[in-house]
Motif scaffolding. Structure first.
Motif, mmCIF file in Angstrom:
data_model
loop_
_atom_site.group_PDB
_atom_site.id
_atom_site.type_symbol
_atom_site.label_atom_id
_atom_site.label_comp_id
_atom_site.label_asym_id
_atom_site.label_seq_id
_atom_site.Cartn_x
_atom_site.Cartn_y
_atom_site.Cartn_z
ATOM 1 N N ASN A 1 -27.406 4.089 -31.570
ATOM 2 C CA ASN A 1 -28.632 3.839 -32.459
ATOM 3 C C ASN A 1 -29.172 5.188 -32.674
ATOM 4 O OD1 ASN A 1 -28.244 0.918 -32.711
ATOM 5 N ND2 ASN A 1 -29.620 0.330 -31.052
ATOM 6 N N THR A 2 -29.438 5.991 -31.726
ATOM 7 C CA THR A 2 -30.061 7.370 -31.796
ATOM 8 C C THR A 2 -28.959 8.234 -32.632
ATOM 9 O OG1 THR A 2 -31.164 7.443 -29.771
ATOM 10 C CG2 THR A 2 -30.836 9.531 -30.444
ATOM 11 N N LEU A 3 -27.721 7.938 -32.752
ATOM 12 C CA LEU A 3 -27.091 9.060 -33.428
ATOM 13 C C LEU A 3 -27.058 8.279 -34.657
ATOM 14 C CD1 LEU A 3 -23.789 9.005 -31.115
ATOM 15 C CD2 LEU A 3 -25.452 10.830 -31.765
ATOM 16 N N ARG A 4 -26.906 7.126 -35.061
ATOM 17 C CA ARG A 4 -27.102 6.516 -36.267
ATOM 18 C C ARG A 4 -28.679 6.891 -36.995
ATOM 19 N NH1 ARG A 4 -25.654 1.088 -33.908
ATOM 20 N NH2 ARG A 4 -23.262 1.340 -33.794
ATOM 21 N N SER A 5 -29.477 6.947 -36.294
ATOM 22 C CA SER A 5 -30.849 7.365 -37.011
ATOM 23 C C SER A 5 -30.787 8.929 -37.260
ATOM 24 C CB SER A 5 -31.931 6.847 -36.057
ATOM 25 O OG SER A 5 -32.167 7.699 -34.961
ATOM 26 N N LYS A 6 -29.945 9.407 -36.549
ATOM 27 C CA LYS A 6 -29.818 11.133 -36.878
ATOM 28 C C LYS A 6 -31.255 11.688 -36.308
ATOM 29 C CE LYS A 6 -26.351 10.533 -40.321
ATOM 30 N NZ LYS A 6 -25.893 10.427 -41.730
ATOM 31 N N SER A 7 -32.015 11.214 -35.649
ATOM 32 C CA SER A 7 -33.135 11.825 -35.271
ATOM 33 C C SER A 7 -32.893 12.695 -33.927
ATOM 34 C CB SER A 7 -34.257 10.723 -34.980
ATOM 35 O OG SER A 7 -33.841 10.117 -33.826
ATOM 36 N N GLY A 8 -31.883 12.117 -33.164
ATOM 37 C CA GLY A 8 -31.483 12.859 -31.957
ATOM 38 C C GLY A 8 -32.660 12.553 -30.951
ATOM 39 N N GLU A 9 -33.707 11.868 -31.149
ATOM 40 C CA GLU A 9 -34.798 11.382 -30.231
ATOM 41 C C GLU A 9 -34.500 10.005 -29.708
ATOM 42 O OE1 GLU A 9 -38.487 11.471 -31.849
ATOM 43 O OE2 GLU A 9 -38.066 13.610 -32.851
ATOM 44 N N GLY A 10 -35.015 9.723 -28.526
ATOM 45 C CA GLY A 10 -35.030 8.349 -27.948
ATOM 46 C C GLY A 10 -33.861 8.176 -27.015
ATOM 47 N N SER A 11 -32.826 9.253 -26.870
ATOM 48 C CA SER A 11 -31.750 9.064 -25.779
ATOM 49 C C SER A 11 -32.368 9.173 -24.494
ATOM 50 C CB SER A 11 -30.673 10.193 -26.084
ATOM 51 O OG SER A 11 -31.184 11.379 -25.902
ATOM 52 N N THR A 12 -31.790 8.704 -23.552
ATOM 53 C CA THR A 12 -32.220 8.401 -22.276
ATOM 54 C C THR A 12 -31.165 8.577 -21.327
ATOM 55 O OG1 THR A 12 -33.750 7.041 -20.884
ATOM 56 C CG2 THR A 12 -32.319 5.951 -22.271
ATOM 57 N N THR A 13 -31.467 8.581 -19.805
ATOM 58 C CA THR A 13 -30.422 8.603 -18.992
ATOM 59 C C THR A 13 -30.097 7.185 -18.303
ATOM 60 O OG1 THR A 13 -31.771 8.856 -16.957
ATOM 61 C CG2 THR A 13 -31.488 10.868 -18.188
ATOM 62 N N MET A 14 -28.897 7.226 -17.933
ATOM 63 C CA MET A 14 -28.481 5.879 -17.246
ATOM 64 C C MET A 14 -29.459 5.384 -16.246
ATOM 65 S SD MET A 14 -25.214 4.668 -18.138
ATOM 66 C CE MET A 14 -24.468 4.027 -16.923
ATOM 67 N N GLY A 15 -29.973 6.393 -15.378
ATOM 68 C CA GLY A 15 -30.942 6.179 -14.194
ATOM 69 C C GLY A 15 -32.226 5.722 -14.884
ATOM 70 N N THR A 16 -32.752 6.196 -16.054
ATOM 71 C CA THR A 16 -33.893 5.678 -16.799
ATOM 72 C C THR A 16 -33.683 4.157 -17.130
ATOM 73 O OG1 THR A 16 -34.404 7.791 -17.266
ATOM 74 C CG2 THR A 16 -35.517 5.992 -18.405
ATOM 75 N N VAL A 17 -32.487 3.617 -17.681
ATOM 76 C CA VAL A 17 -32.200 2.683 -18.091
ATOM 77 C C VAL A 17 -32.033 1.673 -17.109
ATOM 78 C CG1 VAL A 17 -30.475 1.016 -19.381
ATOM 79 C CG2 VAL A 17 -31.113 3.278 -20.293
ATOM 80 N N MET A 18 -31.416 1.737 -15.954
ATOM 81 C CA MET A 18 -31.373 1.442 -14.822
ATOM 82 C C MET A 18 -32.707 0.832 -14.190
ATOM 83 S SD MET A 18 -29.700 -0.527 -12.459
ATOM 84 C CE MET A 18 -28.021 -0.002 -12.108
ATOM 85 N N ASP A 19 -33.566 1.845 -14.107
ATOM 86 C CA ASP A 19 -34.994 1.498 -13.732
ATOM 87 C C ASP A 19 -35.629 0.680 -14.593
ATOM 88 O OD1 ASP A 19 -34.387 3.188 -11.838
ATOM 89 O OD2 ASP A 19 -35.882 4.977 -12.779
ATOM 90 N N GLN A 20 -35.566 0.758 -15.871
ATOM 91 C CA GLN A 20 -36.165 -0.260 -16.740
ATOM 92 C C GLN A 20 -35.662 -1.651 -16.568
ATOM 93 O OE1 GLN A 20 -35.155 1.793 -20.497
ATOM 94 N NE2 GLN A 20 -36.905 3.022 -20.421
ATOM 95 N N VAL A 21 -34.310 -1.651 -16.530
ATOM 96 C CA VAL A 21 -33.662 -3.113 -16.194
ATOM 97 C C VAL A 21 -34.252 -3.694 -15.060
ATOM 98 C CG1 VAL A 21 -31.441 -4.237 -15.941
ATOM 99 C CG2 VAL A 21 -31.830 -2.741 -17.871
ATOM 100 N N GLU A 22 -34.243 -2.839 -14.005
ATOM 101 C CA GLU A 22 -34.661 -3.606 -12.658
ATOM 102 C C GLU A 22 -36.264 -4.025 -12.919
ATOM 103 O OE1 GLU A 22 -33.551 -0.369 -9.936
ATOM 104 O OE2 GLU A 22 -31.728 -1.333 -9.672
#
Length: 182
Positions: free
Chosen positions: A91-112
């Motif tokens: 989604n970040t690539l599609r928006s071409k903004s380059g913003e909003g990408s995150t790490t797998m660790g951050t996503v894991m923390d958010q899911v947990e």
């Protein structure tokens, strides 16, 4: 495939987060402090109880409509995190903004954190764990299922459930190494 109307508690949550300009994480924290937020979402689900020919995507659908055909889509947290991470970056690539990408660790923390919050809130409010499979008629491990095979599995099992006088929970897993392309 059934021609039923779909409702999603996630959409109810997205409406609230948009209206109150909250992230999902902020929504969950606020809901821990203010149970009326969860009650608002749950009330929308309860309104659907008497509707026919519907599909409800909801953590507590099994609780609010126990006589329904209940499906649990299971997924190992590592696979879920990888999928969320991939989708977020696409989604970040599609928006071409380059913003909003995150790490797998951050996503894991958010899911947990989201799962912890939901377990805590729903246990306190209703005495149930939304992640316990015991309440469901069909459990599908979606790790190696495609969206199409998930849909077909639900469709086929639901049709059997409709004509059954008694029901025993069905669990669907695709074995490691199996491919639907073969």
């Amino acid at each position: 495939m059934l021609g039923y109307t779909r409702y999603s508690s996630g959409e109810f949550v997205r409406i609230i987060t948009r209206e109150q300009k909250l992230t999902l994480s902020e929504f969950n924290k606020l809901a821990e402090e203010k149970p009326e937020i969860d009650h608002k979402v749950d009330e929308e689900l309860r309104k659907l109880r008497d509707h026919r020919d519907i599909v409800i995507d909801a953590r507590l659908g099994f609780y609010w409509i126990p006589e329904s055909f209940k499906v649990y889509l299971d997924l190992d947290s590592e696979v879920a995190v990888a999928r969320i991470f991939k989708d977020a970056n696409m989604n970040t690539l599609r928006s071409k903004s380059g913003e909003g990408s995150t790490t797998m660790g951050t996503v894991m923390d958010q899911v947990e954190e989201r799962m912890r919050s939901e377990r805590t809130r729903f246990k306190k409010l209703y005495g149930v764990n939304p992640y316990s499979i015991e309440h469901f008629d069909l459990v599908i491990d979606t790790a190696r299922h495609s969206p199409q095979t998930v849909a077909l599995t639900i469709f086929d099992t639901y049709r059997k459930w409709l004509t059954s006088s008694s029901w025993k929970q069905v669990v669907s897993r695709v074995p490691l190494g199996f491919s639907f392309k073969n």
